[in-house]
Design an enzyme around this catalytic site. Sequence first.
Site, mmCIF file in Angstrom:
data_model
loop_
_atom_site.group_PDB
_atom_site.id
_atom_site.type_symbol
_atom_site.label_atom_id
_atom_site.label_comp_id
_atom_site.label_asym_id
_atom_site.label_seq_id
_atom_site.Cartn_x
_atom_site.Cartn_y
_atom_site.Cartn_z
ATOM 1 N N CYS A 1 11.128 -0.067 0.588
ATOM 2 C CA CYS A 1 10.140 0.955 0.929
ATOM 3 C C CYS A 1 9.474 0.692 2.274
ATOM 4 O O CYS A 1 8.823 1.579 2.818
ATOM 5 C CB CYS A 1 9.084 1.033 -0.174
ATOM 6 S SG CYS A 1 7.939 2.425 -0.005
ATOM 7 N N ALA A 2 9.630 -0.503 2.818
ATOM 8 C CA ALA A 2 8.986 -0.818 4.100
ATOM 9 C C ALA A 2 9.488 0.122 5.188
ATOM 10 O O ALA A 2 10.693 0.375 5.308
ATOM 11 C CB ALA A 2 9.274 -2.269 4.486
ATOM 12 N N PRO B 1 11.104 11.021 0.752
ATOM 13 C CA PRO B 1 9.827 11.749 0.737
ATOM 14 C C PRO B 1 9.758 12.750 1.887
ATOM 15 O O PRO B 1 10.314 12.515 2.970
ATOM 16 C CB PRO B 1 8.782 10.645 0.938
ATOM 17 C CG PRO B 1 9.514 9.350 0.714
ATOM 18 C CD PRO B 1 10.922 9.610 1.092
ATOM 19 N N GLY B 2 9.070 13.839 1.624
ATOM 20 C CA GLY B 2 8.629 14.692 2.711
ATOM 21 C C GLY B 2 7.291 14.174 3.205
ATOM 22 O O GLY B 2 6.932 13.011 2.962
ATOM 23 N N GLY C 1 0.820 -1.216 0.000
ATOM 24 C CA GLY C 1 0.000 0.000 0.000
ATOM 25 C C GLY C 1 0.844 1.252 0.000
ATOM 26 O O GLY C 1 2.082 1.201 0.038
ATOM 27 N N GLY C 2 0.192 2.401 -0.027
ATOM 28 C CA GLY C 2 0.880 3.685 0.049
ATOM 29 C C GLY C 2 1.878 3.896 -1.061
ATOM 30 O O GLY C 2 1.640 3.569 -2.234
ATOM 31 N N ILE C 3 3.046 4.433 -0.707
ATOM 32 C CA ILE C 3 4.097 4.697 -1.686
ATOM 33 C C ILE C 3 4.556 3.403 -2.349
ATOM 34 O O ILE C 3 4.782 3.343 -3.558
ATOM 35 C CB ILE C 3 5.284 5.417 -1.016
ATOM 36 C CG1 ILE C 3 4.870 6.824 -0.565
ATOM 37 C CG2 ILE C 3 6.474 5.499 -1.970
ATOM 38 C CD1 ILE C 3 5.908 7.516 0.305
ATOM 39 N N TYR D 1 13.737 7.286 14.337
ATOM 40 C CA TYR D 1 13.398 7.112 12.925
ATOM 41 C C TYR D 1 14.327 7.951 12.052
ATOM 42 O O TYR D 1 14.865 7.460 11.047
ATOM 43 C CB TYR D 1 11.944 7.519 12.718
ATOM 44 C CG TYR D 1 11.431 7.469 11.299
ATOM 45 C CD1 TYR D 1 11.033 6.261 10.735
ATOM 46 C CD2 TYR D 1 11.310 8.623 10.537
ATOM 47 C CE1 TYR D 1 10.535 6.210 9.437
ATOM 48 C CE2 TYR D 1 10.808 8.589 9.244
ATOM 49 C CZ TYR D 1 10.425 7.377 8.702
ATOM 50 O OH TYR D 1 9.926 7.338 7.419
ATOM 51 N N GLY E 1 9.978 14.612 17.276
ATOM 52 C CA GLY E 1 9.136 13.475 17.571
ATOM 53 C C GLY E 1 9.517 12.217 16.819
ATOM 54 O O GLY E 1 8.862 11.184 16.965
#
Length: 251
Positions: free
Chosen positions: A87-88, A182-183, A13-15, A152, A148
């Site tokens: 991409c995960a 990505p932003g 899913g997503g990107i 990551y 925050g």
Amino acid sequence: MAGRVALVTGGAGGIGREICLGLARAGRRVAVADLRLPEAAETAAAISAEGAGSLGVDMDVADADSVSRGLMTVRDELGPVEVLVNCAGWDVLQPFVMTDEDLWDRVIEINYKGPLRTTHGCLPAMIEAGYGRIVNVGSDAGRVGSSGEAVYAGAKGGVIAFTKTVAREVARHGITANVVCPGPTDTPLLADIASGSDASDKIIAAMARAVPMKRIGQPQEVAAAVVFLCSEEAAYITGQTLSVSGGLTMA
């Protein structure tokens, strides 16, 4: 170019899904790897419906045995991986002082050691073949930091440095390695991260305001950069970090 085997982690899913679709449209046979196998299979089915070869693969990048089994499945069903897209990813939004080592370990296992595992598993065949494309999906957090998201951001910064080093080591073998950062992007992961706060809508709105284009990105916009770096036209581009962030990061 046509028919080369591509593996995309986090492809359900997503990107990741948009990357899978884009690579398939560029002529790749795509292994959609994800720990959410039913969704990976659905993405693979969507690709197959467009006439391209595809396979849903059960893979948890935080588990070395799962990665090994998944890579073996891809080799058996499609052939050696020639294009690898990591991409995960996963994160939660918390001030660093409120985190603990269990969170650190999970973030690092998925976001940093995941790409290490898949790259380590795919590189020998790429070296033997004299061809390969590796694109790791990083984050602008790894370039400039992000409140925050300390661990990551550190993991994604590590991915950038790791990719540059791999690019140097394997360039003579016809293999390129690059990072797309990505932003803020409209994905389920962003929604999940923001949902950990009582003001999730305000958080996403604030992210959009910080972007010079005054909006968050769309998955297909990130995917387009990844697909390009996986192409034959990008054969002389390696060790680079490209932000797809509406101007949020300019470096």
